[in-house]
Structure formats: C-alpha cells, structure tokens
Design a protein around this motif. Structure first.
Motif, PDB file in Angstrom:
ATOM      1  N   TYR A  76       0.946  -0.730  -0.082  1.00 55.75           N
ATOM      2  CA  TYR A  76      -0.470   0.018   0.119  1.00 55.75           C
ATOM      3  C   TYR A  76       0.502   1.434  -0.243  1.00 55.75           C
ATOM      4  O   TYR A  76       2.013   1.185   0.445  1.00 55.75           O
ATOM      5  N   VAL A  77       0.274   2.317  -0.718  1.00 58.79           N
ATOM      6  CA  VAL A  77       1.238   3.730  -0.435  1.00 58.79           C
ATOM      7  C   VAL A  77       0.423   4.533   0.929  1.00 58.79           C
ATOM      8  O   VAL A  77      -0.626   4.557   1.122  1.00 58.79           O
ATOM      9  N   MET A  78       1.908   4.393   1.473  1.00 58.98           N
ATOM     10  CA  MET A  78       1.538   5.979   2.607  1.00 58.98           C
ATOM     11  C   MET A  78       2.189   7.505   2.421  1.00 58.98           C
ATOM     12  O   MET A  78       3.319   6.985   2.266  1.00 58.98           O
ATOM     13  N   HIS A  79       1.635   8.090   2.075  1.00 59.05           N
ATOM     14  CA  HIS A  79       2.149   9.358   1.810  1.00 59.05           C
ATOM     15  C   HIS A  79       2.581   9.211   0.642  1.00 59.05           C
ATOM     16  O   HIS A  79       1.809   8.831  -0.764  1.00 59.05           O
ATOM     17  N   THR A  80       3.864   9.449   0.260  1.00 53.20           N
ATOM     18  CA  THR A  80       4.285   8.914  -1.480  1.00 53.20           C
ATOM     19  C   THR A  80       5.640   7.617  -1.121  1.00 53.20           C
ATOM     20  O   THR A  80       5.871   7.069  -2.312  1.00 53.20           O
ATOM     21  N   HIS A  81       5.168   7.017   0.251  1.00 53.62           N
ATOM     22  CA  HIS A  81       6.010   5.915  -0.169  1.00 53.62           C
ATOM     23  C   HIS A  81       5.404   4.515  -0.323  1.00 53.62           C
ATOM     24  O   HIS A  81       4.289   4.220   0.573  1.00 53.62           O
ATOM     25  N   CYS A  82       5.583   3.090  -0.983  1.00 52.00           N
ATOM     26  CA  CYS A  82       5.164   2.443  -1.331  1.00 52.00           C
ATOM     27  C   CYS A  82       6.078   1.537   0.442  1.00 52.00           C
ATOM     28  O   CYS A  82       6.780   1.427   0.007  1.00 52.00           O
ATOM     29  N   LEU A  83       4.795   0.893   0.874  1.00 54.13           N
ATOM     30  CA  LEU A  83       4.959  -0.049   2.182  1.00 54.13           C
ATOM     31  C   LEU A  83       4.454  -1.802   1.920  1.00 54.13           C
ATOM     32  O   LEU A  83       4.127  -2.208   0.712  1.00 54.13           O
ATOM     33  N   VAL A  84       5.598  -2.737   2.325  1.00 54.44           N
ATOM     34  CA  VAL A  84       5.512  -4.028   1.941  1.00 54.44           C
ATOM     35  C   VAL A  84       5.501  -4.790   3.497  1.00 54.44           C
ATOM     36  O   VAL A  84       6.004  -4.934   3.846  1.00 54.44           O
ATOM     37  N   ASN A  85       4.714  -5.722   2.841  1.00 58.11           N
ATOM     38  CA  ASN A  85       3.886  -6.591   3.885  1.00 58.11           C
ATOM     39  C   ASN A  85       3.326  -8.025   4.019  1.00 58.11           C
ATOM     40  O   ASN A  85       3.424  -8.201   2.244  1.00 58.11           O
ATOM     41  N   VAL A  86       3.665  -8.791   5.012  1.00 59.72           N
ATOM     42  CA  VAL A  86       3.502 -10.406   4.754  1.00 59.72           C
ATOM     43  C   VAL A  86       1.981 -10.536   4.957  1.00 59.72           C
ATOM     44  O   VAL A  86       1.719 -10.284   6.305  1.00 59.72           O
ATOM     45  N   VAL A  87       1.051 -11.716   4.603  1.00 60.07           N
ATOM     46  CA  VAL A  87       0.250 -11.455   4.882  1.00 60.07           C
ATOM     47  C   VAL A  87       0.222 -12.945   6.186  1.00 60.07           C
ATOM     48  O   VAL A  87       0.574 -13.808   5.226  1.00 60.07           O
ATOM     49  N   SER A  88      -0.500 -13.105   7.147  1.00 61.94           N
ATOM     50  CA  SER A  88      -0.384 -13.892   7.913  1.00 61.94           C
ATOM     51  C   SER A  88      -1.551 -14.092   8.426  1.00 61.94           C
ATOM     52  O   SER A  88      -2.942 -13.659   7.839  1.00 61.94           O
ATOM     53  N   GLY A  89      -1.438 -15.133   9.085  1.00 58.79           N
ATOM     54  CA  GLY A  89      -3.030 -15.446  10.301  1.00 58.79           C
ATOM     55  C   GLY A  89      -3.877 -16.226   9.202  1.00 58.79           C
ATOM     56  O   GLY A  89      -3.410 -16.646   8.553  1.00 58.79           O
ATOM     57  N   TYR A  90      -4.808 -16.807   9.264  1.00 61.53           N
ATOM     58  CA  TYR A  90      -5.636 -17.905   8.599  1.00 61.53           C
ATOM     59  C   TYR A  90      -6.132 -17.509   7.979  1.00 61.53           C
ATOM     60  O   TYR A  90      -6.497 -15.431   8.158  1.00 61.53           O
ATOM     61  N   THR A  91      -6.923 -17.456   6.724  1.00 58.33           N
ATOM     62  CA  THR A  91      -7.818 -16.696   6.079  1.00 58.33           C
ATOM     63  C   THR A  91      -9.204 -16.339   6.816  1.00 58.33           C
ATOM     64  O   THR A  91      -9.946 -17.798   7.386  1.00 58.33           O
ATOM     65  N   GLY A  92      -9.440 -14.887   6.442  1.00 58.77           N
ATOM     66  CA  GLY A  92     -11.222 -14.725   6.912  1.00 58.77           C
ATOM     67  C   GLY A  92     -10.849 -14.050   8.482  1.00 58.77           C
ATOM     68  O   GLY A  92     -11.016 -13.065   8.806  1.00 58.77           O
ATOM     69  N   ASP A  93      -9.114 -14.154   8.960  1.00 63.01           N
ATOM     70  CA  ASP A  93      -8.773 -13.257   9.564  1.00 63.01           C
ATOM     71  C   ASP A  93      -7.169 -12.787   9.390  1.00 63.01           C
ATOM     72  O   ASP A  93      -6.160 -12.921   9.136  1.00 63.01           O
ATOM     73  N   PRO A  94      -7.542 -11.287   9.204  1.00 63.71           N
ATOM     74  CA  PRO A  94      -6.961 -10.710   8.518  1.00 63.71           C
ATOM     75  C   PRO A  94      -5.748  -9.549   9.238  1.00 63.71           C
ATOM     76  O   PRO A  94      -5.486  -8.719   9.737  1.00 63.71           O
ATOM     77  N   GLU A  95      -4.926 -10.473   9.155  1.00 62.69           N
ATOM     78  CA  GLU A  95      -3.215  -9.572  10.088  1.00 62.69           C
ATOM     79  C   GLU A  95      -2.258  -9.789   8.530  1.00 62.69           C
ATOM     80  O   GLU A  95      -2.238 -10.047   8.003  1.00 62.69           O
ATOM     81  N   ALA A  96      -1.113  -8.931   9.430  1.00 65.72           N
ATOM     82  CA  ALA A  96       0.514  -8.983   7.893  1.00 65.72           C
ATOM     83  C   ALA A  96       1.063  -8.497   9.632  1.00 65.72           C
ATOM     84  O   ALA A  96       1.005  -8.407  10.736  1.00 65.72           O
ATOM     85  N   VAL A  97       2.420  -8.637   8.428  1.00 63.12           N
ATOM     86  CA  VAL A  97       3.408  -8.138   8.747  1.00 63.12           C
ATOM     87  C   VAL A  97       4.759  -7.315   8.633  1.00 63.12           C
ATOM     88  O   VAL A  97       4.498  -7.817   7.236  1.00 63.12           O
ATOM     89  N   LEU A  98       4.575  -6.344   8.980  1.00 60.27           N
ATOM     90  CA  LEU A  98       5.094  -5.259   7.660  1.00 60.27           C
ATOM     91  C   LEU A  98       6.497  -5.665   7.769  1.00 60.27           C
ATOM     92  O   LEU A  98       7.206  -5.300   9.292  1.00 60.27           O
ATOM     93  N   ILE A  99       7.691  -5.292   6.685  1.00 64.02           N
ATOM     94  CA  ILE A  99       8.896  -5.535   7.183  1.00 64.02           C
ATOM     95  C   ILE A  99       9.284  -4.130   6.266  1.00 64.02           C
ATOM     96  O   ILE A  99       9.403  -2.634   5.601  1.00 64.02           O
ATOM     97  N   ARG A 100      10.215  -3.977   7.904  1.00 68.38           N
ATOM     98  CA  ARG A 100      10.295  -2.269   8.424  1.00 68.38           C
ATOM     99  C   ARG A 100      11.650  -1.858   7.858  1.00 68.38           C
ATOM    100  O   ARG A 100      12.478  -1.012   7.710  1.00 68.38           O
ATOM    101  N   ALA A 101      12.828  -2.712   6.989  1.00 65.81           N
ATOM    102  CA  ALA A 101      14.447  -2.687   7.155  1.00 65.81           C
ATOM    103  C   ALA A 101      14.654  -3.846   6.823  1.00 65.81           C
ATOM    104  O   ALA A 101      14.742  -5.017   7.398  1.00 65.81           O
ATOM    105  N   VAL A 102      15.162  -4.024   5.802  1.00 65.17           N
ATOM    106  CA  VAL A 102      16.690  -5.204   4.738  1.00 65.17           C
ATOM    107  C   VAL A 102      17.507  -4.783   5.138  1.00 65.17           C
ATOM    108  O   VAL A 102      18.057  -3.934   5.285  1.00 65.17           O
TER     109      VAL A 102
END
Length: 192
Positions: A76-102
């Motif tokens: 998704y885009v936040m301000h002017t930056h695209c951010l990347v997340n890994v979808v987690s949890g079970y189907t129907g349970d909308p959770e995610a992990v944001l990758i903050r740094a590499v």
C-alpha cells in the motif's frame, strides 16, 4: 537459499514477525535483482489491533488480500512511499507483518541507483526506503511470496532479537504501546 514454503507463513503472526528476521527478501525486475536480509518487522493483529488497516474487520479493496491465505504480498502507499507486508493469520483473519528494514545483500549498485547518493546504512533502513531500493511497487500487491518476482528465501538465524513498541502509529490508542516490533539486535540497518 531455499524459497520459503507456504506453510512457513501459517505460524501465528507474532511468531512469523520474529521468524522472518534473517530471511532474504528478493525482488527481480527488468533492471536486475536486488535483495536484503530482513532485519526489522512489525506485526499487525487484524480486527483487534487499532493500528491495523483491518481493525474491526474493515474489508476494502486495499485490505482484501489480508482476508485470504497467508504468504501473499500486501502493498500500500503511505504518503509517497510504497510499503510491503506479508499476509499472515488464517483465511478470514486479516493479519500482516510489515517489513520495516533490510540489510542489503545483492544488487547494491542498483539500490544506489534507485535511492541516490546515500550512506550505505540509509539505503534500506525504513519501510519506504527498502521498497524503493529493491524496486517493490504497489503492483506487487497480491503476489505469492513463494514465486518470483517478489519472494522470500531462507537466510541466517540472528544471534539476538530485540522487541519493542511499533513506530509511527501514534493515533492508534492503546495499540501504540503493544510490543509488536522485532529487530535484529545491533544491526545498523534497523530503522531506529
């Protein structure tokens, strides 16, 4: 390095946020391939987490991928930056992990080209910086993390992992104090 199997992503979200540390995030583009070891993550626990986009089971075009199975890309885009997340949890349970740094691994010259004349530690030490450096874009949304062009492989096991409050979610009530941010202790590419 082996591409992580879909089963890897089905672990509980807080465990996944820790387990992703040391794994390698890879993006293939026409310009070349760039990758980095994941050194900082944040967990977002869906319907019960006021800081999550899916708080109260909010289901929109943007959050739709979060309601599916784990192991997919949520960008998704936040301000002017695209951010990347890994979808987690079970189907129907909308959770995610944001990758903050590499920590840069391959394609470092390409990262400099994309990010400009930066100090090495500033290439990928934030969620918007790393996506620009690796060439991750909003169109990566919905992709499976076990197939190119955007995927995650095994990496290394960090010696020490630190845990604390998430960053940049000041308007999320009590959720701003949840200790759901994880990072490789002492790694210079951690955002702060």
């Amino acid at each position: 390095m082996d591409i992580l199997h879909k089963d890897f992503y089905t672990q509980p979200t807080l465990d996944l946020a820790r387990s992703l540390l040391g794994c390698q995030l890879i993006k293939e583009t026409d310009e070349g391939t760039a990758s980095g070891y994941i050194v900082e993550t944040e967990a977002y626990m869906g319907p019960r987490d006021r800081a999550a986009h899916s708080f109260n089971n909010l289901r929109t075009k943007r959050t739709e991928v979060m309601f599916g199975p784990a192991g997919y890309v949520y960008t998704y885009v936040m301000h002017t930056h695209c951010l990347v997340n890994v979808v987690s949890g079970y189907t129907g349970d909308p959770e995610a992990v944001l990758i903050r740094a590499v920590e840069p691994v391959t394609g470092v010259d390409l990262m400099y080209k994309r990010r400009g004349d930066k100090k090495e530690k500033d290439l990928t030490n934030g969620p918007g910086k790393l996506t620009k450096a690796l060439g991750i874009i909003k169109d990566d949304y919905g992709g499976s993390l076990d197939t190119p062009p955007l995927y995650i492989t095994s990496g290394y096991q960090p010696d020490n992992i630190s845990q604390g409050e998430r960053i940049g979610i000041g308007n999320s009530g009590e959720a701003r104090t949840y200790p759901w941010r994880f990072w490789v202790t002492g790694n210079k590419f951690v955002s702060r």
